[in-house]
Design an enzyme around this catalytic site. Structure first.
Site, short mmCIF file in Angstrom:
data_model
loop_
_atom_site.label_atom_id
_atom_site.label_comp_id
_atom_site.label_asym_id
_atom_site.label_seq_id
_atom_site.Cartn_x
_atom_site.Cartn_y
_atom_site.Cartn_z
N GLN A 132 0.93 1.20 -3.48
CA GLN A 132 -0.26 1.13 -4.33
C GLN A 132 -0.14 0.07 -5.41
O GLN A 132 -1.04 -0.08 -6.24
CB GLN A 132 -0.52 2.49 -4.97
CG GLN A 132 -0.77 3.62 -3.99
CD GLN A 132 -2.05 3.43 -3.18
OE1 GLN A 132 -2.95 2.68 -3.55
NE2 GLN A 132 -2.13 4.11 -2.04
N CYS B 68 -1.52 13.51 0.61
CA CYS B 68 -0.12 13.46 1.02
C CYS B 68 0.80 13.57 -0.19
O CYS B 68 1.81 12.86 -0.31
CB CYS B 68 0.19 12.19 1.80
SG CYS B 68 -0.63 12.09 3.40
N LYS C 110 -3.09 -1.84 3.22
CA LYS C 110 -3.68 -1.58 1.91
C LYS C 110 -3.94 -2.87 1.13
O LYS C 110 -4.47 -2.82 0.02
CB LYS C 110 -2.77 -0.65 1.10
CG LYS C 110 -2.59 0.74 1.73
CD LYS C 110 -1.72 1.63 0.87
CE LYS C 110 -1.34 2.91 1.59
NZ LYS C 110 -2.46 3.82 1.83
N ASP D 116 8.53 2.69 -3.94
CA ASP D 116 7.36 2.74 -3.05
C ASP D 116 6.28 1.90 -3.71
O ASP D 116 5.68 2.31 -4.71
CB ASP D 116 6.92 4.20 -2.90
CG ASP D 116 5.57 4.35 -2.19
OD1 ASP D 116 4.98 3.33 -1.80
OD2 ASP D 116 5.11 5.50 -2.05
N HIS E 105 4.33 10.32 -2.97
CA HIS E 105 3.68 10.48 -1.66
C HIS E 105 4.71 11.08 -0.72
O HIS E 105 5.91 10.85 -0.86
CB HIS E 105 3.22 9.10 -1.17
CG HIS E 105 2.40 9.10 0.06
ND1 HIS E 105 2.93 9.28 1.31
CD2 HIS E 105 1.07 8.92 0.25
CE1 HIS E 105 1.97 9.20 2.22
NE2 HIS E 105 0.82 8.99 1.60
#
Length: 408
Positions: free
Chosen positions: A202, A365, A225, A199, A122
Site C-alpha cells: 500500500q 484480510c 496495485k 510489506d 494484512h
C-alpha cells in the site's frame, strides 16, 4: 508531465456506467485500474515479442529477455535499490513475503527465538510468520498500537530483545492507512541484530520509496496495485542476505548445473525465479513504472493527500459515521475505512454500488485488526491518481442515500 485532469483519459475502463450511473472506482487498495500505456505494453509483448526469456538465442527470445530485464532495472531505480540483482520478480506481495519466511526465516529462526509483527498486518504479512513460528518453536510478539492505529518507536522498542530475529511490518496499513516510521524502526531492529521485513503493497503505488534510505532488509510489493497486471510483484532484498539464502522453488530457469544427485543454482536474483516467469506482466510493470515516474511519486502523494483530506472533512459531517485511523490526511495514505452506525458494511457497499460507486467491505484480510477495533468488518474507500473531488462528492451523496434507505 500529465496533469491530473488529463490522466483519466488514459483509463478507458473509467468511461462506463454501472447500474446506469457513471462509475466511481474507489477500490484502489484492492487493485488499481490500468492505463492504456500499460495495456499496450502487455499487448505488444504478446503480438510482437512473445518468447521465453533467458533460454533462447533467436531474435524474439532476445527481445523478450531484454525487455524483461529492463523492467527489473526500472524497478531497482524506482525503489532506489543499489542494484537490479536485489530485485526478485514474484507473483505479488504474498509470494514475496512467503519466500522470505520460507528461506531466510527457515535458516535463521530457531526454537525460543522471537518474531515481531503488529495488529495492523494484512494476512499476507501475518500467516507466513505464524507458520514459521509453529515450525521452529519460535514466539510471535505483537507491537501495541496507538488509539488511531499508528505505531510508535517506543512501542517497537518495548518488544525487541536479543531473542528477536525478524520484525515484519506494513509500511502502510491497508485498513487504517497509517504510515509506519520504517527508517527509525530499522535502526532499532538492527541494534538488536534482527532484520526488518516490510510489506509495501500500500506504499509503493502512492508515495516515493527508497529502500536504501529506509535501510530495510526486505521489501515486498505487488504490481497490480500500481497500474500493472495481476500476477506481478517484487521482493527487494539486500544482496548480502539474498546471496546466503536458499531458493524455495526448484526447476527450470533457476539452475546452473544439474547432476544426477545434486544441482547448483544461478546467482541472485535468478535462483529465486524458478520456471517461466510472468514475462508480459513484468514488462507491463516496467511500463507502469514509466507512467508513474513521468507524473512523479511526490506529485501523486500530494494529490492523494488532497483527496484524502477532502474525503475526511466531508465524511466527518455525516452523523453516525465512524472513521478508523488518523483524522489527518498527512498521517495516512489515500484510503479511509469506516462504518455507518446500524448498517452492515456489505449493505453500505451494495447501496453505493447502485449509485455506481465501488468500495470494499469486509475484514480486508486483517481479522486480528478487526478484533482489535472491536468490529467484524468495515467499509473502505481508497483513492488513486485518477480519482477526483467530484467523485468523492458522489461517494458522500451515496453515504447519505444509504442512511436514508435504511431509515437512519
Amino acid at each position: 508531465m500529465k496533469n491530473f485532469a488529463q490522466i483519466r483519459s488514459d483509463f478507458t475502463i473509467l468511461n462506463q456506467e454501472v447500474n446506469e450511473k457513471p462509475l466511481v472506482y474507489l477500490d484502489n487498495a484492492a487493485t488499481s485500474q490500468k492505463p492504456k500505456q500499460v495495456i499496450e505494453a502487455l499487448s505488444r509483448y504478446y503480438t510482437e515479442d512473445n518468447a521465453n526469456v533467458h533460454r533462447g538465442v533467436h531474435t524474439l527470445a532476445g527481445r523478450a529477455t531484454d525487455a524483461f530485464e529492463a523492467a527489473r532495472s526500472k524497478v531497482a531505480k524506482f525503489i532506489s535499490a543499489k542494484s537490479s540483482s536485489e530485485v526478485i520478480f514474484t507473483r505479488g506481495t504474498t509470494t514475496a513475503l512467503n519466500l522470505v519466511a520460507d528461506s531466510y526465516g527457515e535458516a535463521n529462526v530457531a526454537e525460543g527465538d522471537e518474531i515481531v509483527i503488529s495488529y495492523l498486518e494484512h494476512h499476507s504479512n501475518l500467516i507466513p510468520w505464524q507458520q514459521l513460528a509453529k515450525r521452529k518453536g519460535a514466539t510471535l510478539r505483537y507491537v501495541e498500537l496507538e488509539a488511531d492505529g499508528s505505531i510508535t518507536l517506543e512501542a517497537v522498542q518495548s518488544v525487541l530483545s536479543e531473542k528477536t530475529k525478524i520484525v515484519a511490518l506494513a509500511h502502510v496499513s491497508n485498513v487504517m492507512g497509517v504510515i509506519a516510521p520504517l527508517k527509525e524502526i530499522a535502526e532499532l531492529v538492527h541494534s538488536v541484530g534482527a532484520v526488518l521485513v516490510a510489506d509495501g503493497a500500500q506504499a509503493v503505488p502512492h508515495m516515493p520509496v527508497s529502500v536504501t534510505d529506509l535501510d530495510v532488509d526486505f521489501y515486498a510489493f505487488s504490481g497490480h496495485k500500481m497500474l500493472a497486471p495481476t500476477g506481478t510483484g517484487v521482493l527487494y532484498g539486500k544482496r548480502e542476505w539474498l546471496e546466503r539464502m536458499e531458493p524455495t522453488e526448484f526447476g527450470g530457469e533457476m539452475i546452473d548445473f544439474v547432476e544426477l544427485f545434486d544441482s547448483t543454482w544461478k546467482e541472485t536474483p535468478w535462483k529465486f525465479e524458478a520456471g517461466t516467469p510472468t514475462i508480459g506482466g513484468e514488462i507491463a510493470l516496467g511500463a507502469a513504472i514509466d507512467y508513474l515516474s513521468e507524473i512523479g511519486m511526490e506529485n501523486i502523494h500530494a494529490y492523494e493527500e488532497e483527496l484524502t483530506a477532502y474525503a475526511l472533512s466531508e465524511m466527518q459531517k455525516i452523523e453516525g459515521l465512524t472513521i478508523y485511523g488518523p483524522l489527518y490526511a498527512r498521517k495516512r495514505c489515500g484510503l479511509v475505512t469506516f462504518n455507518l452506525d446500524g448498517i452492515h458494511p456489505h449493505d453500505v457497499a451494495t447501496v453505493l454500488d447502485e449509485e455506481g460507486v465501488a468500495v470494499r467491505a469486509g475484514h480486508h484480510c486483517a481479522q486480528p485488526l478487526m478484533k482489535w477495533l472491536g468490529v467484524q468488518s468495515t467499509a473502505r474507500a481508497s483513492f488513486y491518481l485518477y480519482n477526483t473531488k467530484e467523485e468523492i462528492d458522489v461517494f458522500i451523496r451515496g453515504l447519505q442515500l444509504t442512511k436514508e434507505y435504511f431509515g437512519l
